[in-house]
Scaffold this motif. Structure first.
Motif, PDB file in Angstrom:
ATOM      1  N   ARG A  93      59.303  53.633  70.429  1.00 10.90           N
ATOM      2  CA  ARG A  93      58.328  54.562  70.519  1.00 10.90           C
ATOM      3  C   ARG A  93      58.815  55.881  70.155  1.00 10.90           C
ATOM      4  NH1 ARG A  93      54.212  53.896  75.357  1.00 10.90           N
ATOM      5  NH2 ARG A  93      53.572  52.477  73.585  1.00 10.90           N
ATOM      6  N   ARG A 101      53.055  60.851  67.760  1.00  6.26           N
ATOM      7  CA  ARG A 101      53.798  59.766  68.592  1.00  6.26           C
ATOM      8  C   ARG A 101      53.457  58.601  67.570  1.00  6.26           C
ATOM      9  NH1 ARG A 101      51.639  57.651  74.195  1.00  6.26           N
ATOM     10  NH2 ARG A 101      50.918  55.905  73.024  1.00  6.26           N
ATOM     11  N   ASP A 103      54.457  54.403  67.312  1.00  6.15           N
ATOM     12  CA  ASP A 103      55.159  53.197  67.951  1.00  6.15           C
ATOM     13  C   ASP A 103      55.380  52.174  66.685  1.00  6.15           C
ATOM     14  OD1 ASP A 103      54.485  53.887  70.220  1.00  6.15           O
ATOM     15  OD2 ASP A 103      52.990  52.163  70.825  1.00  6.15           O
ATOM     16  N   ALA A 326      57.820  53.452  76.632  1.00  6.69           N
ATOM     17  CA  ALA A 326      58.035  52.257  76.215  1.00  6.69           C
ATOM     18  C   ALA A 326      59.503  51.890  76.757  1.00  6.69           C
ATOM     19  CB  ALA A 326      57.855  51.902  74.915  1.00  6.69           C
ATOM     20  N   ASN A 329      62.599  54.469  73.817  1.00  7.27           N
ATOM     21  CA  ASN A 329      61.880  55.647  73.412  1.00  7.27           C
ATOM     22  C   ASN A 329      62.955  56.557  72.361  1.00  7.27           C
ATOM     23  OD1 ASN A 329      59.386  55.258  75.181  1.00  7.27           O
ATOM     24  ND2 ASN A 329      61.183  54.892  76.490  1.00  7.27           N
TER      25      ASN A 329
END
Length: 497
Positions: A93, A101, A103, A326, A329
């Motif tokens: 992440r 952000r 993923d 997560a 990161n």
């Protein structure tokens, strides 16, 4: 098959490369003794427990699952009986200073939607980059990963169009920019250079293979923690008859008539018909061999050659839980290019660093007490060269890293109940890494792919090398391959006699 009267092959260093070499040798009926300076096996792959928290203290991102399966198969074992590798999702992440952000996931529809929100052109551009990275892997893998150490002859023998196609003399950042437009995605893809301690602005485009193996092959987590890899390999080695001695630091490699004839441990001479050193080559040449054993020019070159970066690590037991995080990161700093200027040009830890945080309790709740998390926090740091005083600045830099996390809304200071710190100084002393560099020779030049030390010493008979400082390079899967390569070369040399 070896004669019972012959002394063993001695493997120095029970890191992953040493364990892999020992397993491959023992699987071929060779008597093997493995000696390790630490109280436990694993080398850079360690773990720590404190107040109900458990942290892996070394590698944290595991890729290239088939390499692990291959090693167990060479031992005549089934990996599933020793080690469970489970997929991590999302892979990582990513957090950006402007609030974005992302993923990174193998769920393509979800990933495509995130990429399109950054720049619609990059949905196709990202796929083109993956295709490019896969082509780099196809062309370079046999020579740079799975075969013997490459040479300029290897390069000359390949069709010129192949090397032009993969941008062998272009930087990784330029190759990425040819495929994607978003600054966010360019930064994310460039980060893969740091997996070998390099800068995306100087490392060759061929390092895009790292993005390929992770983004296409996935990220894996060993159930119980990354140290389970070392534990599993130790079990296999013992079952194959390898003698393992821990808390046994090697004082010197003993040389007789141009050949390594054994090792000295605790003042005792242990004869060996060959030695595999799973220790940084520069450390071996500087500290473990008698003076004059290696040409002085070679020793000087290794001692002064540019290295990969090192790391600053915080192990934090946090009495809080963060559901927005997560397993893996990344929190990017505000000026990515400046980070690498500070690291490699100025010899300083970044003033506004990109911060990596692994929280294995997300996958293994037993790694932290209820309602708590175990944070493994890593920041790239320069290798030791005297320009930065870690003894005077380790606490100041700790505060800087925590302030960086607080800017992202993760103010950990008041929640920390257990804490440990590792600087390049500890990494150098505990693992034998030259100047604390995690991956040996610098990868910030295409030429260095041909300068990496081979798995057999060219100056002394009977000396072989495994580990991240030799072919094919750093990272757990490649270190396993280095152990295999060292064992294969040793066995081939003995068969040729």
């Amino acid at each position: 098959m070896a004669s019972a009267a012959e002394p063993p092959i001695v493997v120095v260093g029970a890191g992953i490369g040493g364990l892999s070499a020992a397993i491959c040798l023992a699987a071929q009926g060779q008597p093997v003794m493995l000696v390790e300076q630490q109280a436990v096996v694993g080398g850079k792959m360690g773990y720590l427990e404190d107040q109900g928290f458990r942290w892996d203290t070394g590698p944290s991102v595991i890729t290239m699952r088939p390499v692990f399966e291959q090693l167990f198969a060479r031992a005549g074992k089934r990996m599933a009986e020793y080690l469970e590798l489970v997929p991590v999702e999302p892979l990582t992440r990513y957090f950006y200073p402007d609030g974005v952000r992302l993923d990174m996931t193998r769920d393509w529809p979800r990933l495509a939607e995130q990429i399109a929100a950054l720049d619609p052109r990059d949905v196709a551009g990202y796929l083109r980059f993956l295709a490019f990275a896969a082509e780099v892997y196809r062309i370079t893998g046999p020579a740079f990963l799975y075969g013997p150490p490459p040479s300029l002859r290897t390069f000359a023998a390949a069709p010129p169009a192949s090397w032009l196609k993969i941008g062998a003399w272009s930087s990784m950042s330029r190759a990425i920019a040819r495929h994607v437009h978003s600054a966010h995605l360019r930064q994310l893809l460039g980060r893969f250079a740091t997996y070998v301690g390099a800068s995306p602005y100087h490392a060759p485009a061929t390092l895009s293979v790292i993005a390929h193996v992770e983004l296409t092959g996935g990220v894996w987590y060993p159930r119980g923690g990354v140290y389970q890899i070392a534990h599993a390999l130790e079990r296999v080695a013992a079952e194959l008859g390898v003698t393992i001695q821990t808390a046994a630091p090697v004082e010197t490699l003993c040389v007789e008539y141009g050949r390594v004839a054994g090792v000295a441990v605790g003042g005792e001479f242990i004869p060996a018909r060959a030695v595999v050193a799973n220790v940084d080559v520069a450390t071996v040449y500087q500290r473990l061999l008698p003076p004059g054993s290696i040409p002085p020019r070679v020793v000087r070159r290794l001692a002064t050659a540019p290295t990969s970066c090192s790391a600053y690590v915080l192990l934090l037991g946090v009495k809080a839980a963060y559901p927005t995080l997560a397993h893996h990161n990344i929190f990017f700093g505000r000026d990515y290019r400046q980070e690498f200027v500070e690291l490699f040009d100025l010899g300083l830890p970044p003033s506004d660093p990109t911060i990596y945080a692994s929280i294995t309790a997300k996958s293994d709740p037993s790694h932290a007490p209820p309602g708590c998390e175990n944070w493994f926090v890593l920041v790239n740091a320069p290798a030791l060269d005297g320009r930065y005083d870690w003894a005077a600045n380790r606490l100041r830099y700790r505060d800087l890293v925590l302030a960086g996390l607080a800017r992202y809304g993760f103010d950990l200071e008041r929640h920390i109940v257990a804490e440990h710190c590792l600087t390049p100084v500890e990494l150098a002393s505990q693992t034998g890494a030259w100047r604390g560099a995690l991956y040996g020779l610098s990868s910030n030049s295409a030429r260095n792919a041909f300068r990496r030390s081979p798995n057999r010493c060219p100056y002394l008979d009977g000396l072989y090398f495994a580990g991240g400082s030799v072919h094919p390079g750093g990272g757990v899967p490649l270190v396993i391959l280095s152990g295999m390569a060292a064992a294969d070369r040793l066995l081939s040399d003995r068969a040729a006699r």
